[in-house]
Design a protein around this motif. Sequence first.
Motif, PDB file in Angstrom:
ATOM      1  N   GLY A   1     -90.382  36.852 -13.566  1.00 25.89           N
ATOM      2  CA  GLY A   1     -89.858  37.078 -14.925  1.00 25.89           C
ATOM      3  C   GLY A   1     -90.828  36.605 -15.991  1.00 25.89           C
ATOM      4  N   ARG A   2     -91.616  35.575 -15.667  1.00 23.57           N
ATOM      5  CA  ARG A   2     -92.594  35.064 -16.632  1.00 23.57           C
ATOM      6  C   ARG A   2     -93.629  36.135 -16.950  1.00 23.57           C
ATOM      7  NH1 ARG A   2     -95.300  29.546 -14.864  1.00 23.57           N
ATOM      8  NH2 ARG A   2     -96.286  30.882 -13.329  1.00 23.57           N
ATOM      9  N   GLY A   3     -93.917  36.980 -15.944  1.00 25.68           N
ATOM     10  CA  GLY A   3     -94.771  38.145 -16.178  1.00 25.68           C
ATOM     11  C   GLY A   3     -96.226  37.819 -16.471  1.00 25.68           C
TER      12      GLY A   3
ATOM     13  N   ASN B   1     -83.657  22.022 -11.974  1.00 22.55           N
ATOM     14  CA  ASN B   1     -83.686  22.738 -13.248  1.00 22.55           C
ATOM     15  C   ASN B   1     -82.836  24.004 -13.133  1.00 22.55           C
ATOM     16  OD1 ASN B   1     -84.256  23.644 -15.817  1.00 22.55           O
ATOM     17  ND2 ASN B   1     -86.269  24.473 -15.265  1.00 22.55           N
ATOM     18  N   GLY B   2     -81.514  23.792 -13.192  1.00 22.23           N
ATOM     19  CA  GLY B   2     -80.590  24.927 -13.249  1.00 22.23           C
ATOM     20  C   GLY B   2     -80.359  25.215 -14.720  1.00 22.23           C
ATOM     21  N   ASP B   3     -79.475  24.435 -15.314  1.00 19.93           N
ATOM     22  CA  ASP B   3     -79.269  24.523 -16.765  1.00 19.93           C
ATOM     23  C   ASP B   3     -80.344  23.670 -17.450  1.00 19.93           C
ATOM     24  OD1 ASP B   3     -77.243  25.159 -19.085  1.00 19.93           O
ATOM     25  OD2 ASP B   3     -77.862  23.071 -19.303  1.00 19.93           O
TER      26      ASP B   3
ATOM     27  N   SER C   1     -94.738  25.996  -9.030  1.00 15.59           N
ATOM     28  CA  SER C   1     -95.042  26.912 -10.124  1.00 15.59           C
ATOM     29  C   SER C   1     -93.822  27.789 -10.400  1.00 15.59           C
ATOM     30  CB  SER C   1     -96.238  27.790  -9.709  1.00 15.59           C
ATOM     31  OG  SER C   1     -96.534  28.710 -10.719  1.00 15.59           O
ATOM     32  N   GLY C   2     -93.459  27.916 -11.664  1.00  5.47           N
ATOM     33  CA  GLY C   2     -92.340  28.768 -12.054  1.00  5.47           C
ATOM     34  C   GLY C   2     -91.008  28.054 -12.124  1.00  5.47           C
ATOM     35  N   VAL C   3     -90.966  26.780 -11.725  1.00  4.36           N
ATOM     36  CA  VAL C   3     -89.672  26.070 -11.724  1.00  4.36           C
ATOM     37  C   VAL C   3     -89.204  25.766 -13.147  1.00  4.36           C
ATOM     38  CG1 VAL C   3     -90.607  23.713 -11.557  1.00  4.36           C
ATOM     39  CG2 VAL C   3     -88.381  24.226 -10.574  1.00  4.36           C
ATOM     40  N   GLY C   4     -90.172  25.742 -14.102  1.00  4.79           N
ATOM     41  CA  GLY C   4     -89.791  25.488 -15.495  1.00  4.79           C
ATOM     42  C   GLY C   4     -90.348  24.185 -16.048  1.00  4.79           C
ATOM     43  N   LYS C   5     -91.404  23.663 -15.434  1.00  2.00           N
ATOM     44  CA  LYS C   5     -92.001  22.407 -15.915  1.00  2.00           C
ATOM     45  C   LYS C   5     -92.465  22.533 -17.361  1.00  2.00           C
ATOM     46  CE  LYS C   5     -95.224  22.366 -12.764  1.00  2.00           C
ATOM     47  NZ  LYS C   5     -94.896  23.624 -12.087  1.00  2.00           N
ATOM     48  N   GLY C   6     -93.196  23.599 -17.638  1.00  2.00           N
ATOM     49  CA  GLY C   6     -93.739  23.792 -18.988  1.00  2.00           C
ATOM     50  C   GLY C   6     -92.621  23.926 -20.012  1.00  2.00           C
ATOM     51  N   THR C   7     -91.594  24.671 -19.646  1.00  3.95           N
ATOM     52  CA  THR C   7     -90.460  24.893 -20.553  1.00  3.95           C
ATOM     53  C   THR C   7     -89.745  23.573 -20.835  1.00  3.95           C
ATOM     54  OG1 THR C   7     -90.205  27.063 -19.522  1.00  3.95           O
ATOM     55  CG2 THR C   7     -88.348  26.260 -20.829  1.00  3.95           C
ATOM     56  N   LEU C   8     -89.502  22.808 -19.795  1.00  2.43           N
ATOM     57  CA  LEU C   8     -88.794  21.528 -19.930  1.00  2.43           C
ATOM     58  C   LEU C   8     -89.621  20.532 -20.738  1.00  2.43           C
ATOM     59  CD1 LEU C   8     -86.298  19.882 -19.018  1.00  2.43           C
ATOM     60  CD2 LEU C   8     -87.603  19.203 -16.992  1.00  2.43           C
TER      61      LEU C   8
HETATM   62  P1  ADP Z   1     -93.820  26.200 -14.720  1.00  2.00           P
HETATM   63  O1  ADP Z   1     -94.441  25.510 -15.907  1.00  2.00           O
HETATM   64  O2  ADP Z   1     -93.111  25.246 -13.808  1.00  2.00           O
HETATM   65  O3  ADP Z   1     -94.776  27.071 -13.971  1.00  2.00           O
HETATM   66  P2  ADP Z   1     -92.410  27.788 -16.742  1.00  2.00           P
HETATM   67  O4  ADP Z   1     -92.002  26.724 -17.706  1.00  2.00           O
HETATM   68  O5  ADP Z   1     -93.564  28.665 -17.113  1.00  2.00           O
HETATM   69  O6  ADP Z   1     -92.664  27.156 -15.276  1.00  2.00           O
HETATM   70  O7  ADP Z   1     -91.120  28.662 -16.466  1.00  2.00           O
HETATM   71  C1  ADP Z   1     -91.161  29.816 -15.624  1.00  2.00           C
HETATM   72  C2  ADP Z   1     -90.139  30.840 -16.139  1.00  2.00           C
HETATM   73  O8  ADP Z   1     -88.820  30.318 -15.920  1.00  2.00           O
HETATM   74  C3  ADP Z   1     -90.265  31.107 -17.635  1.00  2.00           C
HETATM   75  O9  ADP Z   1     -90.072  32.487 -17.863  1.00  2.00           O
HETATM   76  C4  ADP Z   1     -89.138  30.271 -18.249  1.00  2.00           C
HETATM   77  O10 ADP Z   1     -88.657  30.841 -19.444  1.00  2.00           O
HETATM   78  C5  ADP Z   1     -88.080  30.312 -17.150  1.00  2.00           C
HETATM   79  N1  ADP Z   1     -87.218  29.116 -17.115  1.00  2.00           N
HETATM   80  C6  ADP Z   1     -87.582  27.820 -17.278  1.00  2.00           C
HETATM   81  N2  ADP Z   1     -86.515  27.001 -17.162  1.00  2.00           N
HETATM   82  C7  ADP Z   1     -85.446  27.800 -16.927  1.00  2.00           C
HETATM   83  C8  ADP Z   1     -84.036  27.537 -16.715  1.00  2.00           C
HETATM   84  N3  ADP Z   1     -83.532  26.304 -16.721  1.00  2.00           N
HETATM   85  N4  ADP Z   1     -83.221  28.598 -16.495  1.00  2.00           N
HETATM   86  C9  ADP Z   1     -83.737  29.867 -16.473  1.00  2.00           C
HETATM   87  N5  ADP Z   1     -85.040  30.177 -16.669  1.00  2.00           N
HETATM   88  C10 ADP Z   1     -85.893  29.149 -16.888  1.00  2.00           C
END
Ligand code: ADP
Length: 213
Positions: free
Chosen positions: A163-165, A195-197, A41-48
């Motif tokens: 940071g996602r809050g 998931n760095g960049d 959780s929080g790694v950025g799966k949803g964002t990616l």
């Molecule tokens: P997950 O779906 O894995 O729980 P989210 O997609 O919600 O994670 O991302 C968690 C937080 O990390 C969000 O605030 C998102 O904007 C941020 N984030 C995602 N990918 C990156 C990245 N490559 N670099 C910096 N911040 C990121």
Amino acid sequence: MAGWETITVVPRPALTLLPSPTALSSVTDSAGRLTVITGPSGVGKGTLVAQLLQRHPPIWLSVSATTRSPRPGEQEGSSYFFLDRPSFERQLAAGGLLEWAEFAGNLYGTPRQAVEHQLAAGRPVLLEIELEGARQVRQSFPAALQVFLEPPSFEELERRIRGRGTDSEEAITRRLARARIELAAASEFDARLVNGDLLEALAQLEQLMGLTA
Ligand code: ADP
Ligand code: 5GP
């Protein structure tokens, strides 16, 4: 931690050999194939995944059922199907879930019918699910591509969750404890991405899925 050069790709056959014409725009090689994305959780799966879908509209993302309460901005039917526990358990008992798991005190599961329907229609299907669910899919869909998304460091993972809050302190503590267990299982997956960049991770995921830009 895995870098780009350490990514391992295990070629797997497509699940169906009859891609529909709508699935052919940018995903010829992966039509009808199931891909699973897992990671803490929080790694950025949803964002990616959001970026991937924007660039490749033919990909169909499964909408999960959950007993978790909606976060601000989440929509019924597009973010999740938000169910109470008895409704979730009824769907499970009726065989309606492809996989399911309890995560940080809530139940999550993938509705079976829609996934099977999309795969049968030749569409590439994506599941964004946690570790236990990915393990179940490994049994039921051994041909699926399983990708594990890793953070650059555990400290960065915690920064992102905070940071996602969206989570209470208690939820954050649970998710970080669970993250350690998930990270320890990364080697079970066909491929590991850091998931760095974000754009770099996106390009790597596209390559793994056989997508062209
Ligand atoms: P997950 O779906 O894995 O729980 P989210 O997609 O919600 O994670 O991302 C968690 C937080 O990390 C969000 O605030 C998102 O904007 C941020 N984030 C995602 N990918 C990156 C990245 N490559 N670099 C910096 N911040 C990121
Ligand atoms: P969140 O509450 O942050 O939306 O999701 C918590 C975790 O549950 C994430 O790791 C997410 O990938 C996972 N998850 C979401 N839907 C499903 C599902 O249908 N099945 C399983 N097993 N996990 C899911």
